[in-house]
Design a protein around this motif. Structure first.
Motif, mmCIF file in Angstrom:
data_model
loop_
_atom_site.group_PDB
_atom_site.id
_atom_site.type_symbol
_atom_site.label_atom_id
_atom_site.label_comp_id
_atom_site.label_asym_id
_atom_site.label_seq_id
_atom_site.Cartn_x
_atom_site.Cartn_y
_atom_site.Cartn_z
ATOM 1 N N PHE A 1 0.812 -1.210 0.000
ATOM 2 C CA PHE A 1 0.000 0.000 0.000
ATOM 3 C C PHE A 1 0.849 1.264 0.000
ATOM 4 C CE2 PHE A 1 -3.440 -2.845 1.413
ATOM 5 C CZ PHE A 1 -4.404 -2.446 0.517
ATOM 6 N N MET A 2 1.990 1.243 0.688
ATOM 7 C CA MET A 2 2.857 2.419 0.675
ATOM 8 C C MET A 2 3.443 2.656 -0.723
ATOM 9 S SD MET A 2 2.761 4.005 3.451
ATOM 10 C CE MET A 2 3.940 4.689 4.540
ATOM 11 N N TRP A 3 3.868 1.588 -1.381
ATOM 12 C CA TRP A 3 4.373 1.740 -2.747
ATOM 13 C C TRP A 3 3.256 2.166 -3.689
ATOM 14 C CZ3 TRP A 3 9.038 2.476 -4.460
ATOM 15 C CH2 TRP A 3 10.120 2.045 -3.708
ATOM 16 N N GLY A 4 2.057 1.635 -3.476
ATOM 17 C CA GLY A 4 0.914 2.066 -4.285
ATOM 18 C C GLY A 4 0.605 3.536 -4.083
ATOM 19 N N LEU A 5 0.688 4.005 -2.847
ATOM 20 C CA LEU A 5 0.478 5.429 -2.578
ATOM 21 C C LEU A 5 1.557 6.279 -3.237
ATOM 22 C CD1 LEU A 5 -0.923 7.763 -1.084
ATOM 23 C CD2 LEU A 5 0.578 7.264 0.854
ATOM 24 N N ASN A 6 2.803 5.850 -3.157
ATOM 25 C CA ASN A 6 3.883 6.602 -3.805
ATOM 26 C C ASN A 6 3.688 6.651 -5.317
ATOM 27 O OD1 ASN A 6 5.078 7.064 -1.336
ATOM 28 N ND2 ASN A 6 6.453 5.322 -1.496
ATOM 29 N N ALA A 7 3.278 5.540 -5.907
ATOM 30 C CA ALA A 7 3.044 5.512 -7.359
ATOM 31 C C ALA A 7 1.873 6.414 -7.736
ATOM 32 C CB ALA A 7 2.785 4.074 -7.825
ATOM 33 N N ALA A 8 0.787 6.352 -6.956
ATOM 34 C CA ALA A 8 -0.376 7.197 -7.240
ATOM 35 C C ALA A 8 -0.028 8.673 -7.100
ATOM 36 C CB ALA A 8 -1.527 6.828 -6.307
ATOM 37 N N THR A 9 0.775 9.016 -6.095
ATOM 38 C CA THR A 9 1.190 10.407 -5.910
ATOM 39 C C THR A 9 2.033 10.878 -7.090
ATOM 40 O OG1 THR A 9 1.136 10.120 -3.516
ATOM 41 C CG2 THR A 9 2.383 11.989 -4.354
ATOM 42 N N ALA A 10 2.929 10.015 -7.569
ATOM 43 C CA ALA A 10 3.750 10.392 -8.719
ATOM 44 C C ALA A 10 2.894 10.582 -9.973
ATOM 45 C CB ALA A 10 4.818 9.324 -8.968
ATOM 46 N N VAL A 11 1.925 9.709 -10.182
ATOM 47 C CA VAL A 11 1.058 9.816 -11.364
ATOM 48 C C VAL A 11 0.206 11.078 -11.287
ATOM 49 C CG1 VAL A 11 -0.920 8.742 -12.526
ATOM 50 C CG2 VAL A 11 1.044 7.359 -11.884
ATOM 51 N N VAL A 12 -0.360 11.357 -10.123
ATOM 52 C CA VAL A 12 -1.187 12.554 -9.967
ATOM 53 C C VAL A 12 -0.324 13.810 -10.094
ATOM 54 C CG1 VAL A 12 -2.620 13.850 -8.323
ATOM 55 C CG2 VAL A 12 -2.976 11.412 -8.638
ATOM 56 N N GLY A 13 0.889 13.780 -9.555
ATOM 57 C CA GLY A 13 1.800 14.918 -9.709
ATOM 58 C C GLY A 13 2.137 15.178 -11.163
ATOM 59 N N LEU A 14 2.396 14.121 -11.914
ATOM 60 C CA LEU A 14 2.671 14.276 -13.351
ATOM 61 C C LEU A 14 1.446 14.791 -14.091
ATOM 62 C CD1 LEU A 14 4.675 13.820 -15.684
ATOM 63 C CD2 LEU A 14 3.753 11.515 -15.892
ATOM 64 N N ALA A 15 0.271 14.300 -13.726
ATOM 65 C CA ALA A 15 -0.961 14.763 -14.372
ATOM 66 C C ALA A 15 -1.227 16.235 -14.059
ATOM 67 C CB ALA A 15 -2.142 13.904 -13.914
ATOM 68 N N LEU A 16 -1.004 16.653 -12.822
ATOM 69 C CA LEU A 16 -1.183 18.067 -12.480
ATOM 70 C C LEU A 16 -0.167 18.946 -13.207
ATOM 71 C CD1 LEU A 16 -1.969 17.915 -8.659
ATOM 72 C CD2 LEU A 16 -3.486 18.691 -10.477
ATOM 73 N N TYR A 17 1.067 18.464 -13.339
ATOM 74 C CA TYR A 17 2.085 19.217 -14.072
ATOM 75 C C TYR A 17 1.684 19.391 -15.537
ATOM 76 C CZ TYR A 17 6.415 20.289 -16.462
ATOM 77 O OH TYR A 17 7.367 20.869 -17.266
ATOM 78 N N GLU A 18 1.239 18.310 -16.141
ATOM 79 C CA GLU A 18 0.797 18.399 -17.545
ATOM 80 C C GLU A 18 -0.403 19.321 -17.684
ATOM 81 O OE1 GLU A 18 1.897 17.134 -20.485
ATOM 82 O OE2 GLU A 18 3.696 16.510 -19.401
#
Length: 170
Positions: free
Chosen positions: A135-152
């Motif tokens: 779950f911690m790795w899943g949270l880190n991955a989701a945060t990275a994906v959402v961060g990239l989506a917000l940047y785009e």
């Protein structure tokens, strides 16, 4: 007078339909048998272990600046900073990309630390270490994906503040 009529009325109903009563009793027995079946747990209990004896002192964790009161204070500061960051672009009437980026980063940090606190509280490390790590790795991955989506979204589109303004006026 009413009690006299009620008792005779009950006697008439009771004596008039003995077949109905037998059917009700049979159905009640069947329902009772259904509800008293063996209980089966869908999820078995987690593995449990006892370390030490009753007289051993509880272990005291090592102090860390990223946990405990510092972590709680940081969470409160981030949550408190969201209020002016959310209101400022609409109150000032200007669209500043830097302020928009700070708002997105603060929302991302606030969401990440909030979900991290939920994982820490409800998935204990000592009982389910693999699930906690997953779950911690899943949270880190989701945060990275959402961060990239917000940047785009911020760099190639109108941004969060302008999108909220357009939705509000629609």
């Amino acid at each position: 007078m009413a009690s006299i009529a009620r008792s005779s009325l009950l006697r008439q109903v009771a004596s008039a339909r003995p077949g109905f009563q037998q059917g009700v009793i049979a159905n009640a027995t069947r329902a009772t048998a259904f509800h008293t079946t063996a209980r089966r747990d869908l999820l078995p209990p987690l593995p449990q272990r006892v370390e030490g004896t009753v007289n051993d002192a509880a272990p005291i964790p090592e102090p860390s600046p990223s946990h405990g009161s510092y972590h709680w204070t940081f969470d409160r500061l981030v949550a408190g900073s969201l209020v002016p960051l959310t209101v400022a672009p609409f109150a000032a009437g200007s669209l500043n990309p830097t302020l928009d980026a700070i708002l997105c980063a603060t929302i991302l940090i606030h969401s990440h630390t909030g979900f991290q606190n939920i994982i820490i509280d409800y998935i204990p490390q000592y009982r389910t270490p693999r699930a906690r790590k997953f779950f911690m790795w899943g949270l880190n991955a989701a945060t990275a994906v959402v961060g990239l989506a917000l940047y785009e979204f911020e760099t190639t589109d109108v941004g969060i503040t302008e999108t909220i303004k357009r939705i509000w006026k629609a």
